[in-house]
Write a protein that holds these residues in place. Sequence first.
Motif, PDB file in Angstrom:
ATOM      1  N   LEU A  10       7.142  -0.941  10.670  1.00  0.00           N
ATOM      2  CA  LEU A  10       6.935  -1.807   9.513  1.00  0.00           C
ATOM      3  C   LEU A  10       6.289  -3.114   9.946  1.00  0.00           C
ATOM      4  O   LEU A  10       6.734  -3.751  10.899  1.00  0.00           O
ATOM      5  CB  LEU A  10       8.277  -2.093   8.831  1.00  0.00           C
ATOM      6  N   ASP A  33      11.104   8.634   0.700  1.00  0.00           N
ATOM      7  CA  ASP A  33      10.059   7.715   0.254  1.00  0.00           C
ATOM      8  C   ASP A  33      10.127   6.440   1.102  1.00  0.00           C
ATOM      9  O   ASP A  33      10.677   5.427   0.675  1.00  0.00           O
ATOM     10  CB  ASP A  33      10.223   7.401  -1.231  1.00  0.00           C
ATOM     11  N   TYR A  34       9.578   6.507   2.286  1.00  0.00           N
ATOM     12  CA  TYR A  34       9.661   5.369   3.198  1.00  0.00           C
ATOM     13  C   TYR A  34       8.837   4.182   2.701  1.00  0.00           C
ATOM     14  O   TYR A  34       9.130   3.042   3.048  1.00  0.00           O
ATOM     15  CB  TYR A  34       9.276   5.762   4.625  1.00  0.00           C
ATOM     16  N   GLN A  35       7.826   4.411   1.887  1.00  0.00           N
ATOM     17  CA  GLN A  35       7.054   3.292   1.348  1.00  0.00           C
ATOM     18  C   GLN A  35       7.887   2.493   0.354  1.00  0.00           C
ATOM     19  O   GLN A  35       7.839   1.263   0.341  1.00  0.00           O
ATOM     20  CB  GLN A  35       5.755   3.785   0.738  1.00  0.00           C
ATOM     21  N   GLN A  36       8.672   3.174  -0.482  1.00  0.00           N
ATOM     22  CA  GLN A  36       9.580   2.477  -1.392  1.00  0.00           C
ATOM     23  C   GLN A  36      10.640   1.733  -0.593  1.00  0.00           C
ATOM     24  O   GLN A  36      11.005   0.608  -0.918  1.00  0.00           O
ATOM     25  CB  GLN A  36      10.229   3.457  -2.380  1.00  0.00           C
ATOM     26  N   ALA A  38      10.278   0.448   2.313  1.00  0.00           N
ATOM     27  CA  ALA A  38       9.621  -0.734   2.885  1.00  0.00           C
ATOM     28  C   ALA A  38       9.505  -1.848   1.849  1.00  0.00           C
ATOM     29  O   ALA A  38       9.715  -3.023   2.163  1.00  0.00           O
ATOM     30  CB  ALA A  38       8.243  -0.365   3.432  1.00  0.00           C
ATOM     31  N   ARG A  39       9.177  -1.500   0.610  1.00  0.00           N
ATOM     32  CA  ARG A  39       9.099  -2.513  -0.453  1.00  0.00           C
ATOM     33  C   ARG A  39      10.465  -3.149  -0.693  1.00  0.00           C
ATOM     34  O   ARG A  39      10.572  -4.367  -0.868  1.00  0.00           O
ATOM     35  CB  ARG A  39       8.529  -1.894  -1.727  1.00  0.00           C
ATOM     36  N   VAL A  71       4.293  -6.029   2.206  1.00  0.00           N
ATOM     37  CA  VAL A  71       4.214  -4.924   3.160  1.00  0.00           C
ATOM     38  C   VAL A  71       2.746  -4.790   3.544  1.00  0.00           C
ATOM     39  O   VAL A  71       1.916  -4.432   2.722  1.00  0.00           O
ATOM     40  CB  VAL A  71       4.750  -3.613   2.558  1.00  0.00           C
ATOM     41  N   ASP A  73       1.754  -2.978   6.421  1.00  0.00           N
ATOM     42  CA  ASP A  73       1.600  -1.612   6.919  1.00  0.00           C
ATOM     43  C   ASP A  73       2.983  -0.998   7.093  1.00  0.00           C
ATOM     44  O   ASP A  73       3.914  -1.673   7.538  1.00  0.00           O
ATOM     45  CB  ASP A  73       0.864  -1.623   8.265  1.00  0.00           C
ATOM     46  N   VAL A  74       3.105   0.253   6.737  1.00  0.00           N
ATOM     47  CA  VAL A  74       4.325   1.022   6.999  1.00  0.00           C
ATOM     48  C   VAL A  74       3.890   2.442   7.301  1.00  0.00           C
ATOM     49  O   VAL A  74       3.029   2.991   6.624  1.00  0.00           O
ATOM     50  CB  VAL A  74       5.326   0.968   5.821  1.00  0.00           C
ATOM     51  N   ARG A  75       4.466   3.012   8.352  1.00  0.00           N
ATOM     52  CA  ARG A  75       4.096   4.379   8.726  1.00  0.00           C
ATOM     53  C   ARG A  75       5.216   5.043   9.508  1.00  0.00           C
ATOM     54  O   ARG A  75       5.998   4.378  10.190  1.00  0.00           O
ATOM     55  CB  ARG A  75       2.809   4.395   9.536  1.00  0.00           C
TER      56      ARG A  75
END
Length: 89
Positions: A10, A33-36, A38-39, A71, A73-75
């Motif tokens: 992150l 849902d790793y993007q959620q 991260a938010r 955010v 970048d998140v991966r």
Amino acid sequence: MSHPMHKIFLNLEITDGEREYNSLSVHQSHREDYQQWAREYAASFYGDSNSDTEEADGGYYQVGGEVPVKVYDVRVITDAEYATLKKFL
């Protein structure tokens, strides 16, 4: 049924007055849902997301609306990448 553990890199972009900087970190999560995720992490970066965080401009204004956190970048990363990054971040 249990979800697999994801290793996540992150990168948050933080603006504090005239200063801009990034916060780099690695995490583990069972969330699909790793993007959620991260938010949600960005929204509570400086504390309780329910008390003084305002969502706007693709980020979350915190500390009384003074400090936006986005955010950048998140991966999902490999176990080997996670182990290496965890040593240095």
